[in-house]
Scaffold this active site. Sequence first.
Site, short mmCIF file in Angstrom:
data_model
loop_
_atom_site.label_atom_id
_atom_site.label_comp_id
_atom_site.label_asym_id
_atom_site.label_seq_id
_atom_site.Cartn_x
_atom_site.Cartn_y
_atom_site.Cartn_z
N LYS A 48 0.81 -1.23 0.00
CA LYS A 48 0.00 0.00 0.00
C LYS A 48 0.84 1.28 0.00
CE LYS A 48 -4.31 -1.39 2.28
NZ LYS A 48 -5.19 -1.05 3.39
N ASP A 75 -10.26 3.25 2.06
CA ASP A 75 -10.50 2.86 3.46
C ASP A 75 -11.21 3.99 4.21
OD1 ASP A 75 -9.45 0.30 3.32
OD2 ASP A 75 -7.43 0.93 3.84
P1 NDP Z 1 -0.89 -1.59 12.14
O1 NDP Z 1 0.00 -2.72 12.50
O2 NDP Z 1 -0.43 -0.57 11.14
O3 NDP Z 1 -1.29 -0.80 13.49
C1 NDP Z 1 -1.73 -1.50 14.63
C2 NDP Z 1 -2.24 -0.52 15.68
O4 NDP Z 1 -2.77 -1.28 16.77
C3 NDP Z 1 -1.14 0.37 16.27
O5 NDP Z 1 -1.71 1.61 16.64
C4 NDP Z 1 -0.73 -0.44 17.51
O6 NDP Z 1 -0.16 0.35 18.52
C5 NDP Z 1 -2.08 -0.94 17.97
N1 NDP Z 1 -1.95 -2.12 18.82
C6 NDP Z 1 -1.58 -3.37 18.44
N2 NDP Z 1 -1.60 -4.20 19.50
C7 NDP Z 1 -2.00 -3.45 20.58
C8 NDP Z 1 -2.20 -3.74 21.94
N3 NDP Z 1 -2.03 -4.97 22.44
N4 NDP Z 1 -2.62 -2.75 22.75
C9 NDP Z 1 -2.82 -1.49 22.26
N5 NDP Z 1 -2.64 -1.16 20.97
C10 NDP Z 1 -2.22 -2.13 20.13
O7 NDP Z 1 -2.26 -2.27 11.66
P2 NDP Z 1 -3.42 -1.63 10.76
O8 NDP Z 1 -3.58 -0.21 11.15
O9 NDP Z 1 -3.18 -1.95 9.34
O10 NDP Z 1 -4.69 -2.51 11.20
C11 NDP Z 1 -5.28 -2.37 12.49
C12 NDP Z 1 -6.57 -3.20 12.54
O11 NDP Z 1 -7.51 -2.67 11.63
C13 NDP Z 1 -6.40 -4.68 12.15
O12 NDP Z 1 -7.16 -5.45 13.05
C14 NDP Z 1 -7.00 -4.76 10.77
O13 NDP Z 1 -7.55 -6.03 10.49
C15 NDP Z 1 -8.09 -3.71 10.87
N6 NDP Z 1 -8.49 -3.14 9.58
C16 NDP Z 1 -9.80 -3.11 9.27
C17 NDP Z 1 -10.23 -2.56 8.09
C18 NDP Z 1 -11.68 -2.55 7.76
O14 NDP Z 1 -12.02 -2.25 6.62
N7 NDP Z 1 -12.55 -2.84 8.71
C19 NDP Z 1 -9.28 -1.97 7.12
C20 NDP Z 1 -7.89 -2.01 7.57
C21 NDP Z 1 -7.53 -2.59 8.75
P3 NDP Z 1 1.45 0.63 18.57
O15 NDP Z 1 1.67 1.81 17.65
O16 NDP Z 1 1.70 0.92 19.98
O17 NDP Z 1 2.11 -0.63 18.06
#
Ligand code: NDP
Length: 278
Positions: free
Chosen positions: A68, A109
């Site tokens: 992406k 998105d």
């Molecule tokens: P990224 O890996 O880019 O980001 C993950 C985010 O989640 C970060 O902010 C991270 O925080 C946080 N995070 C992960 N684990 C924890 C935890 N245990 N406690 C607190 N915060 C946490 O992933 P994406 O942004 O690409 O995706 C995030 C979610 O969104 C996924 O579940 C994905 O499936 C979903 N999604 C849904 C879409 C839809 O159309 N419904 C579209 C795209 C994604 P930190 O910065 O501290 O690591």
Amino acid sequence: MINGRTRLFGILGNPVAHSLSPALHNAAFKECRINAVYVPLAASDLEAALAGIKAFSFAGVSVTVPHKVAIMPLLDAIDPVAEKIGAVNTLVFKRKADGRLHCTGLNTDWIGANASLAEAIRLSGASALILGAGGAARAVAFGLQEAGVRVLIHNRSEDRGRKLATQLDCPYLTANELHDLRAEILVNATSVGMEPETDAIPLEADLLSNFQVVMDIVYAPVETRLLREAAARGCKTVPGTNMLLYQATAQWRLWLGEEAPVEVMRAALTEGLSRQQE
Ligand code: NDP
């Protein structure tokens, strides 16, 4: 029937075998009797993949992980919101007078997130706390700003959260500051609550009554613990499946210039998700 006139669409990523997009788009083509097919395009060499897509005159392509961001410098033009988000998930092709295929990158998105929330609340003038600072949070945050929403950010890693808040020119809230916040909208844009850790919740349940609408972008499971706890406190809830569906219907609009058969695509999504959970 696939024949010599079938138009080609696909999803470029690596891997793509798990993607539900082929099921959604192919169900829609069938319903509308459009002579087109949407196929998985798993590739690691992006330049070669894009050259192939252009050589075969694809009509539209979705882009997913891990391409992406990396695909952006290879495109002819990028939509301004996708530029701010820093990621594209949709390629639109136009044949130029000189015969060259011109490729624009967009991000649907945020359109999916806005459309999902707009079914629950008037966006312009509302305020929204967004949990997360990853790729999806960026799309949701910049998208809501486009719709006139006052955005606030909180993230587990404060540095990353503050960096995003600076780019958005919006407030960053620490965990303590969340206790005093009242806002119309809460969006979980983290992966917390996703299978298999379905008991996890990204915000203290007792704080959920401070919001009117709670959207979880996690879509597996469809009903997350966050959404259950929010509904129990009287909030309107918006599942992540809506964002997933509406980002696909936005792609259809961009590619075909018409409204997608949304209920057919919703049924294909529901069926695909339940098959994945079996
Ligand atoms: P990224 O890996 O880019 O980001 C993950 C985010 O989640 C970060 O902010 C991270 O925080 C946080 N995070 C992960 N684990 C924890 C935890 N245990 N406690 C607190 N915060 C946490 O992933 P994406 O942004 O690409 O995706 C995030 C979610 O969104 C996924 O579940 C994905 O499936 C979903 N999604 C849904 C879409 C839809 O159309 N419904 C579209 C795209 C994604 P930190 O910065 O501290 O690591």
